[in-house]
Design a protein around this motif. Sequence first.
Motif, PDB file in Angstrom:
ATOM      1  N   ARG A 173      34.754 -46.322 -40.749  1.00  0.00           N
ATOM      2  CA  ARG A 173      33.649 -46.199 -40.442  1.00  0.00           C
ATOM      3  C   ARG A 173      32.908 -46.257 -39.161  1.00  0.00           C
ATOM      4  O   ARG A 173      31.805 -45.667 -38.721  1.00  0.00           O
ATOM      5  N   ALA A 174      33.839 -46.623 -38.074  1.00  0.00           N
ATOM      6  CA  ALA A 174      33.454 -46.948 -36.608  1.00  0.00           C
ATOM      7  C   ALA A 174      33.335 -45.500 -36.076  1.00  0.00           C
ATOM      8  O   ALA A 174      33.952 -44.373 -36.125  1.00  0.00           O
ATOM      9  N   ALA A 175      31.982 -45.251 -35.274  1.00  0.00           N
ATOM     10  CA  ALA A 175      31.954 -44.126 -34.572  1.00  0.00           C
ATOM     11  C   ALA A 175      31.789 -44.322 -33.297  1.00  0.00           C
ATOM     12  O   ALA A 175      31.512 -45.535 -32.771  1.00  0.00           O
ATOM     13  N   GLU A 176      31.324 -43.508 -32.233  1.00  0.00           N
ATOM     14  CA  GLU A 176      31.409 -43.744 -30.992  1.00  0.00           C
ATOM     15  C   GLU A 176      29.999 -44.673 -30.704  1.00  0.00           C
ATOM     16  O   GLU A 176      29.833 -45.353 -29.700  1.00  0.00           O
ATOM     17  N   ALA A 177      28.842 -44.463 -31.347  1.00  0.00           N
ATOM     18  CA  ALA A 177      27.879 -45.445 -31.133  1.00  0.00           C
ATOM     19  C   ALA A 177      27.959 -47.041 -31.567  1.00  0.00           C
ATOM     20  O   ALA A 177      27.608 -47.616 -30.710  1.00  0.00           O
ATOM     21  N   ASP A 178      29.211 -47.145 -32.093  1.00  0.00           N
ATOM     22  CA  ASP A 178      29.531 -48.556 -32.421  1.00  0.00           C
ATOM     23  C   ASP A 178      30.352 -49.431 -31.141  1.00  0.00           C
ATOM     24  O   ASP A 178      30.040 -50.409 -30.978  1.00  0.00           O
TER      25      ASP A 178
ATOM     26  N   LEU B  27      33.845 -62.386 -48.239  1.00  0.00           N
ATOM     27  CA  LEU B  27      32.621 -61.848 -47.677  1.00  0.00           C
ATOM     28  C   LEU B  27      32.756 -60.172 -47.436  1.00  0.00           C
ATOM     29  O   LEU B  27      33.537 -59.574 -46.653  1.00  0.00           O
ATOM     30  N   ALA B  28      31.741 -59.697 -48.288  1.00  0.00           N
ATOM     31  CA  ALA B  28      31.807 -58.142 -48.293  1.00  0.00           C
ATOM     32  C   ALA B  28      31.090 -57.612 -46.901  1.00  0.00           C
ATOM     33  O   ALA B  28      30.249 -58.225 -46.841  1.00  0.00           O
ATOM     34  N   ASP B  29      31.654 -56.795 -46.503  1.00  0.00           N
ATOM     35  CA  ASP B  29      31.065 -56.204 -45.127  1.00  0.00           C
ATOM     36  C   ASP B  29      29.891 -55.332 -45.688  1.00  0.00           C
ATOM     37  O   ASP B  29      29.836 -54.769 -46.572  1.00  0.00           O
ATOM     38  N   HIS B  30      28.833 -54.888 -44.470  1.00  0.00           N
ATOM     39  CA  HIS B  30      27.900 -54.371 -44.708  1.00  0.00           C
ATOM     40  C   HIS B  30      28.284 -52.848 -44.654  1.00  0.00           C
ATOM     41  O   HIS B  30      28.887 -52.289 -43.914  1.00  0.00           O
ATOM     42  N   PRO B  31      27.827 -52.020 -45.676  1.00  0.00           N
ATOM     43  CA  PRO B  31      28.228 -50.472 -45.797  1.00  0.00           C
ATOM     44  C   PRO B  31      27.657 -49.583 -44.879  1.00  0.00           C
ATOM     45  O   PRO B  31      28.045 -48.439 -44.651  1.00  0.00           O
ATOM     46  N   SER B  32      26.504 -50.112 -44.157  1.00  0.00           N
ATOM     47  CA  SER B  32      25.589 -49.005 -43.346  1.00  0.00           C
ATOM     48  C   SER B  32      26.324 -48.505 -42.189  1.00  0.00           C
ATOM     49  O   SER B  32      26.295 -47.251 -42.160  1.00  0.00           O
ATOM     50  N   ASN B  33      26.913 -49.546 -41.253  1.00  0.00           N
ATOM     51  CA  ASN B  33      27.761 -49.018 -40.265  1.00  0.00           C
ATOM     52  C   ASN B  33      28.653 -49.899 -39.709  1.00  0.00           C
ATOM     53  O   ASN B  33      28.849 -51.113 -40.161  1.00  0.00           O
ATOM     54  N   ALA B  34      29.730 -49.764 -39.077  1.00  0.00           N
ATOM     55  CA  ALA B  34      30.846 -50.693 -38.575  1.00  0.00           C
ATOM     56  C   ALA B  34      30.547 -52.112 -37.792  1.00  0.00           C
ATOM     57  O   ALA B  34      31.057 -53.116 -38.386  1.00  0.00           O
ATOM     58  N   THR B  35      29.544 -51.773 -37.087  1.00  0.00           N
ATOM     59  CA  THR B  35      29.046 -52.881 -36.167  1.00  0.00           C
ATOM     60  C   THR B  35      28.279 -54.024 -37.105  1.00  0.00           C
ATOM     61  O   THR B  35      28.669 -55.136 -37.008  1.00  0.00           O
ATOM     62  N   ALA B  36      27.305 -53.623 -37.933  1.00  0.00           N
ATOM     63  CA  ALA B  36      26.823 -54.355 -39.055  1.00  0.00           C
ATOM     64  C   ALA B  36      27.610 -55.227 -39.826  1.00  0.00           C
ATOM     65  O   ALA B  36      27.588 -56.510 -40.181  1.00  0.00           O
ATOM     66  N   GLY B  37      28.784 -54.555 -40.206  1.00  0.00           N
ATOM     67  CA  GLY B  37      29.686 -55.116 -41.177  1.00  0.00           C
ATOM     68  C   GLY B  37      30.630 -56.220 -40.207  1.00  0.00           C
ATOM     69  O   GLY B  37      30.778 -57.107 -40.899  1.00  0.00           O
TER      70      GLY B  37
END
Length: 216
Positions: free
Chosen positions: A45-50, A111-121
Amino acid sequence: MELAYYSDYAVRLVNTEEPDRGKDALTSVEAVRELFGANQSAARRAAEADVTRFRGVRARLRAVFEAADTGDETLAVDLLNSLLLEFPVSPQISGHDHRDDDGRPLWHMHLADHPSNATAGYAAIAAMGLAFHLTEYGVDRLGLCEAAPCRNAYLDTSTNRSRRYCSDRCATRANVAAYRARKRLEADRPDSTGLTADSAQRSSANGDRRPGPSGR
């Protein structure tokens, strides 16, 4: 829960930067993805903004370690609580692929990671893992390497709370530096008698000319 595993998320992220050396390994999406380790579904899920977002979380996690390292427990907890509020986790019961001898799942908390973006998770897992470690073992178990200019973060798991360095390499380097410093100090230290051999000989040859009790 796998406390050591989750708290290591925080250590791995903090140590992508060495501020005193001006080094930063978190410069690409690939570097972000490497931080997830075996969790490849989250890494994808990681993108440039992360990259920028991860750096922001990294600075806040380092601040937690810095506060703990200086003995400011309240500040360390406050900083960590702010991360927990911003990046909540979703605990779940999971068996993954682990089975016992009878083929039944080995259930454990996950601990389930957050699905919205890589950083939040990643931030959610790192903050919660660090929180578990702090409350279980104490704030003084969060440290920064004393082998300047390293300052890498570490979690002290020693039995006597004696860890001071992030690695054996830094410990060896610091011990060698301390040994050399002691040797330099010993070499520069003046003679404990206050007189060198030459000055003692000159004093003996010239006689003791200090006045006696009568002043003569």
